[in-house]
Design a protein around this motif. Structure first.
Motif, PDB file in Angstrom:
ATOM      1  N   TRP A   1     -11.212   2.460   3.881  1.00  0.00           N
ATOM      2  CA  TRP A   1     -10.568   2.064   5.070  1.00  0.00           C
ATOM      3  C   TRP A   1     -11.639   0.797   5.149  1.00  0.00           C
ATOM      4  O   TRP A   1     -11.960   0.553   6.861  1.00  0.00           O
TER       5      TRP A   1
ATOM      6  N   HIS B   1       0.461  -1.288   0.045  1.00  0.00           N
ATOM      7  CA  HIS B   1       0.312  -0.090  -0.265  1.00  0.00           C
ATOM      8  C   HIS B   1       1.035   1.003   0.324  1.00  0.00           C
ATOM      9  O   HIS B   1       1.998   0.741   0.736  1.00  0.00           O
TER      10      HIS B   1
ATOM     11  N   LYS C   1      -1.710   5.409  11.154  1.00  0.00           N
ATOM     12  CA  LYS C   1      -3.339   4.591   9.489  1.00  0.00           C
ATOM     13  C   LYS C   1      -3.226   5.831   9.094  1.00  0.00           C
ATOM     14  O   LYS C   1      -3.022   5.661   7.176  1.00  0.00           O
TER      15      LYS C   1
ATOM     16  N   TRP D   1       3.308   1.102   2.941  1.00  0.00           N
ATOM     17  CA  TRP D   1       3.148   0.916   4.369  1.00  0.00           C
ATOM     18  C   TRP D   1       2.549  -0.814   3.596  1.00  0.00           C
ATOM     19  O   TRP D   1       2.052  -1.260   2.622  1.00  0.00           O
ATOM     20  N   TRP D   2       2.825  -2.286   4.191  1.00  0.00           N
ATOM     21  CA  TRP D   2       2.814  -3.415   4.139  1.00  0.00           C
ATOM     22  C   TRP D   2       1.601  -3.741   4.721  1.00  0.00           C
ATOM     23  O   TRP D   2       1.158  -3.764   5.968  1.00  0.00           O
ATOM     24  N   GLU D   3       0.846  -4.326   3.965  1.00  0.00           N
ATOM     25  CA  GLU D   3      -0.142  -5.656   4.445  1.00  0.00           C
ATOM     26  C   GLU D   3      -0.148  -7.167   4.134  1.00  0.00           C
ATOM     27  O   GLU D   3      -0.175  -7.350   3.608  1.00  0.00           O
TER      28      GLU D   3
ATOM     29  N   LYS E   1      -4.337 -10.992  10.596  1.00  0.00           N
ATOM     30  CA  LYS E   1      -3.828  -9.570   9.486  1.00  0.00           C
ATOM     31  C   LYS E   1      -2.419  -9.104  10.193  1.00  0.00           C
ATOM     32  O   LYS E   1      -2.559  -8.245  11.474  1.00  0.00           O
TER      33      LYS E   1
ATOM     34  N   ASP F   1      -1.029 -10.919   5.549  1.00  0.00           N
ATOM     35  CA  ASP F   1      -2.252 -12.154   5.322  1.00  0.00           C
ATOM     36  C   ASP F   1      -1.824 -13.482   5.699  1.00  0.00           C
ATOM     37  O   ASP F   1      -1.633 -13.619   4.770  1.00  0.00           O
TER      38      ASP F   1
ATOM     39  N   GLU G   1      -0.317  -5.193   9.796  1.00  0.00           N
ATOM     40  CA  GLU G   1      -0.634  -4.027   9.106  1.00  0.00           C
ATOM     41  C   GLU G   1       1.451  -3.122   9.846  1.00  0.00           C
ATOM     42  O   GLU G   1       1.324  -4.001  10.509  1.00  0.00           O
ATOM     43  N   SER G   2       2.187  -3.444   8.545  1.00  0.00           N
ATOM     44  CA  SER G   2       3.536  -3.022   8.766  1.00  0.00           C
ATOM     45  C   SER G   2       3.880  -1.190   8.874  1.00  0.00           C
ATOM     46  O   SER G   2       3.860  -1.216   7.521  1.00  0.00           O
ATOM     47  N   ARG G   3       4.441  -0.674   9.131  1.00  0.00           N
ATOM     48  CA  ARG G   3       4.043   1.310   9.407  1.00  0.00           C
ATOM     49  C   ARG G   3       5.868   0.872   9.432  1.00  0.00           C
ATOM     50  O   ARG G   3       6.327   0.182  11.037  1.00  0.00           O
TER      51      ARG G   3
END
Lengths: 396, 531
Positions: free
Chosen positions: A360, A158, A312, A161-163, A172, A165, A174-176
């Motif tokens: 979102w 994204h 986010k 950032w990376w998601e 899941k 799954d 979410e990596s920022r």
């Protein structure tokens, strides 16, 4: 250059404040200069370790890739030395100032007649050596093992950032990136939530993107694949040691391309199983909380909203809510914030096509309620609106 | 034309027109050549300025000078200006000046079209510069943050500056195609009697091949960016997966142009080298026939290996294997070229004037860049190198020596012919050493950065990458400033200096050296007989 990944370990403590940090960079830079001049031997005040070759591989395929990299580098180094030797010999001996007379018939000798065959055959030999080895390694890299139980991890890029799954368990992540004040020397190499993976397990990565191109790259895994919207591409790896492996997004993806670190944390399969259960429980608890039929107070929502917003939304709209116009509009004082709540919910849930604003809707009702409440009341927006999870449910 | 028998006397009959008309309405290949070269020199400094900003930003970790979008805009602009503004026009300038003089022709075959192909360039450059500055005006939209590859979907997000860029590419493409047609027609029809194709000077051969490459690939790029324009404004979805299109299609179109473009930049310099090395080795070019053959092979294979720029998009194993083998095979003809250059020097009687110094630097450093190219061609290893600073180091090692140093060598070699004055040899040598040393300090450390894990096109990096970035930026300052010396040398030579003889260099061979230095406004009005 062909030495086995030389590293220089850090010897000094991390500078505490930012002004110290900047002088630290300077001395580090001068140190680096000295290093190069004295053939990488001089002692210097190096803070973080730096490498001049790939890091130690952490997966079988990565080790094979490392080996073929070293092989081609050695072959090319030998060829380079041969070329340099001939040129410098010629420069030294075949010069006019030494009284050397040009050999006008050199190109007419048997060598001149046949060199156009000899040279290509020799180069072809080198080429075949390299291509043959490469082909063998390629098969292992390219073909994801079949008929085996694989751990599937979908990696979605994204902006920015990376998601991750975990398809089998439904977890899941979410990596920022973490701002410099909190991550210090690991700035741009550390994330809030790491990609946790088990060792000694064949893992299949499925790459895709939600917006523009990205590329997932962790050197220790030697996995690099573009994340392309509309495509799902695959790579695989089997980690053979525990550790933390760091990489970055490797395909230009717009403004904050530099702020998409990837951190893989390799743990034992047992710890991975425990971690998975923990994540599932956390998710269930959050869902249960969101579906409780309760009226949330403004303070509760604002507190949750700020945490969510900062992780986010702030990459684009900034912590200050001022955005980065024209690409990322300001939320502070925006007409959208004072306008109908329904419109605000719509853009958060569904995104705005044709812009970087994504949908979102995967957030739960409570999270969206908290976010919207926060945005409508932070930064002197002060609308006084309180959005409840029930309102979000209705808007979906 | 005239009936005089000696071309040397022509100047007295046809003086150059005076004032701005001489340049704007010029149909003279020498004047148009000069215009091309001056344009390229200007663009070299513009593109150089953006490179300096990039390196200064990367001097330290953190974001100091520019914001991330401006940084990406600079990255885009640097590439486009250097490729389309500096290298290609400079090579076209050499072609305009030298081809008619080398083949004994009075001018280019299509002089008016020649005028048009140059004068499109300033318009294209204006569009290109507008694409850079428009976002700084109110309502100008966002900056071009895509890099010169312009990959969608990112390039669809960009504001109106992308449209300026697309039109700039159209104009540049038209200019290149027109110039290429002119060169092909000139070379095929206007060679002096007795000059068979296989007796043609190597510089002409390289340009013949380059011109064909341009005509084959530039329209593909024009098509690709036009489709991008339609996606942006007219509701098509060529490159939008959500509308049934394919983002990867653009990459194939781009690199179908982009990879042969590398040889378009390289070949004219190989041509220059094929004159400079024999001249200063005082011995004929080794392997003329194999040189022509390997050049044709490079151009042909180079047309069909484009996807090695896209190993990471998820092609099938069969496809990547083909592209890998094809790419590695290119080392055969390129290796033969390098071998021929070394064999030309071998047992020669060498002297080391500035053009020869650049030529030797090319042989050594282009070999280095070519060999790291072989490493990059290996698909599994490219999984690591791809889009890292290693690639940045590689292509600068190929393009700076391969293209730009070749042009420098050509400029120093023919400057006495053009101006009638010898340049200052001492200054020329100082320029060579500062330039080459600065270049190596700038780009050699970037190999290490890439291997250690630094991606390309990032504005900010972790402290672990500091050391080599500092070294690289210090090198860039030396490298960048050295070009001011080039400017000074060129101006000084134009204004005066030791009188150049017709044959300015002892070992120089070819028709151009039989003309005065500087040559008359019209030359070879009577074609020479080539034996």
């Amino acid at each position: 250059m062909i030495d086995h990944h030389i590293k220089y370990q850090q010897s000094c403590p991390t500078p505490a404040d930012s002004s110290e940090a900047s002088t630290g960079y300077l001395s580090k830079g001068i140190g680096g200069l000295a290093l190069s001049i004295s053939g990488l031997l001089a002692a210097s005040s190096v803070h973080a370790e730096y490498g001049i070759n790939f890091p130690e591989p952490a997966a079988g395929v990565a080790r094979e890739i490392y080996n073929i990299h070293m092989l081609t580098m050695q072959i090319t180094t030998v060829l380079l030395i041969i070329v340099f030797a001939f040129v410098f010999y010629s420069i030294y001996f075949h010069r006019k100032s030494r009284g050397f007379e040009a050999d006008q018939n050199f190109h007419k000798s048997w060598f001149g007649q046949w060199s156009w065959v000899i040279v290509p055959v020799m180069v072809l030999g080198v080429d075949l050596t390299i291509a043959g080895k490469a082909d063998a390694v390629l098969k292992k890299v390219w073909e994801v093992p079949k008929d085996e139980k694989l751990l599937d991890v979908k990696v979605t890029g994204h902006q920015w950032w990376w998601e991750y799954d975990y398809i089998d368990s439904g977890v899941k992540v979410e990596s920022r990136y973490i701002p410099e004040e909190e991550s210090g020397d690991l700035y741009l190499r550390e994330v809030d939530n790491r990609l946790v993976l088990p060792t000694h397990t064949k893992i299949r990565f499925l790459h895709t993107s939600a917006d523009v191109l990205h590329a997932f790259w962790v050197p220790e895994l030697a996995v690099k694949k573009d994340a392309i919207p509309g495509y799902i591409t695959e790579t695989w790896a089997e980690l053979d040691r525990e550790g933390v492996f760091r990489g970055q997004c490797a395909e230009l993806c717009g403004t904050w391309h530099s702020r998409m670190p990837i951190v893989v944390e390799a743990v034992s399969p047992e710890r991975f199983a425990a971690w998975t259960e923990e994540q599932k429980a956390l998710k269930l608890a959050a869902l249960a909380e969101a579906s409780v039929d309760k009226q949330w107070s403004m303070d509760e929502l604002m507190e949750r909203g700020k945490t969510l917003y900062d992780s986010k939304c702030a990459a684009c709209h900034q912590i200050t809510g001022l955005g980065l116009p024209p690409a990322f509009p300001a939320l502070k004082g925006s007409p959208m914030m004072a306008g109908p709540i329904a419109d605000h919910l719509d853009i958060v849930i569904n995104g705005k096509p044709g812009t970087a604003m994504q949908a979102w809707g995967t957030l739960n009702d409570l999270e969206i309620a908290a976010l919207v409440t926060y945005e409508r009341n932070a930064w002197d927006n002060n609308t006084g609106d309180v959005v409840q999870p029930a309102d979000v449910k209705q808007a979906r | 034309m005239s009936t005089t028998t000696l071309s040397h006397d022509e100047a007295h009959h046809h003086d150059a027109p005076k004032g701005w008309r001489r340049w704007l309405f010029s149909t003279n290949h020498k004047d148009i050549g000069t215009l091309y070269l001056l344009f390229a020199l200007t663009m070299l400094f513009l593109g150089g300025a953006s490179a300096m900003l990039i390196r200064m930003e990367l001097f330290m970790p953190g974001i100091q000078l520019v914001d991330p979008d401006l940084y990406n805009n600079l990255v885009t602009n640097h590439a486009l200006i250097m490729i389309f503004g500096a290298v290609m026009p400079a090579a076209a300038g050499l072609a305009n000046w030298m081809i008619p003089m080398m083949i004994g022709a009075p001018d280019m075959a299509l002089p008016r079209m020649n005028n048009l192909s140059f004068w499109i360039l300033p318009a294209a450059a204006t569009m290109l510069i507008l694409s850079f500055v428009v976002p700084f005006f109110p309502g100008g939209g966002t900056q071009i943050n895509t890099g010169w590859t312009l990959y969608p979907p990112l390039s669809v997000q960009v504001g109106m500056s992308m449209d300026f860029l697309i039109f700039a590419i159209h104009l540049l493409g038209i200019s290149s195609v027109l110039a290429s047609i002119n060169i092909i027609v000139t070379l095929l029809n206007m060679r002096a009697p007795g000059m068979a194709l296989m007796k043609m000077p190597m510089f002409c051969w390289t340009w013949l091949v380059t011109a064909f490459l341009l005509i084959l690939v530039v329209p593909v790029l024009a098509g690709g960016v036009t489709m991008l324009l339609f996606d942006r404004h007219f509701g098509t979805s060529f490159f939008d997966a959500a509308g049934g299109g394919d983002p990867v299609l653009f990459q194939h179109l781009f690199w179908f142009f982009g990879h042969p473009e590398v040889y378009i930049l390289l070949l004219p310099s190989i041509g220059v080298l094929s004159h400079v090395i024999p001249a200063f080795s005082r011995k004929p070019l080794f392997g003329y026939n194999s040189m022509v053959g390997s050049m044709l092979a490079v151009a042909t294979i180079g047309m069909v290996v484009w996807a090695h720029h896209q190993y990471t998009i998820g092609m099938s194993m069969g496809a990547v294997t083909y592209f890998m083998i094809g790419t590695i095979i290119i080392s055969i003809p390129v290796g033969l070229m390098i071998f021929n250059f070394i064999a030309t020097m071998w047992r020669g009687s060498m002297t080391f004037e500035t053009p020869m110094l650049f030529a030797i630097a090319i042989v050594l450093m282009f070999t280095f860049g070519g060999l790291s190219g072989v490493m990059l061609a290996v698909v599994p290893a490219d999984m690591q190198y791809h889009d890292s600073m290693f690639v940045v180091a590689h292509f600068h090692y190929v393009l700076m020596p391969g293209a730009v140093f070749g042009l420098f060598a050509g400029v120093f070699y023919w400057l006495p012919k053009w101006t009638g004055h010898m340049y200052d040899e001492r200054l020329g040598k100082i320029f060579f050493w500062t330039n080459v040393i600065g270049f190596n300090i700038t780009f050699f450390p970037q190999h290490f950065l890439g291997l250690a894990g630094m991606p390309r096109r990032i504005i900010d990096y972790n402290v672990m990458f500091t050391e080599f970035n500092v070294i690289s930026s210090v090198g860039a300052i030396i490298f960048g400033l050295s070009h001011l010396l080039l400017l000074y040398i060129v101006i000084k030579t134009i204004r005066g200096g030791k009188k150049a003889e017709s044959r300015s260099w002892e070992g120089a061979k070819g028709l151009e050296w039989e003309l005065d230095s500087p040559p008359a406004f019209h030359t070879w009005t009577v074609a020479p007989q080539v034996k």
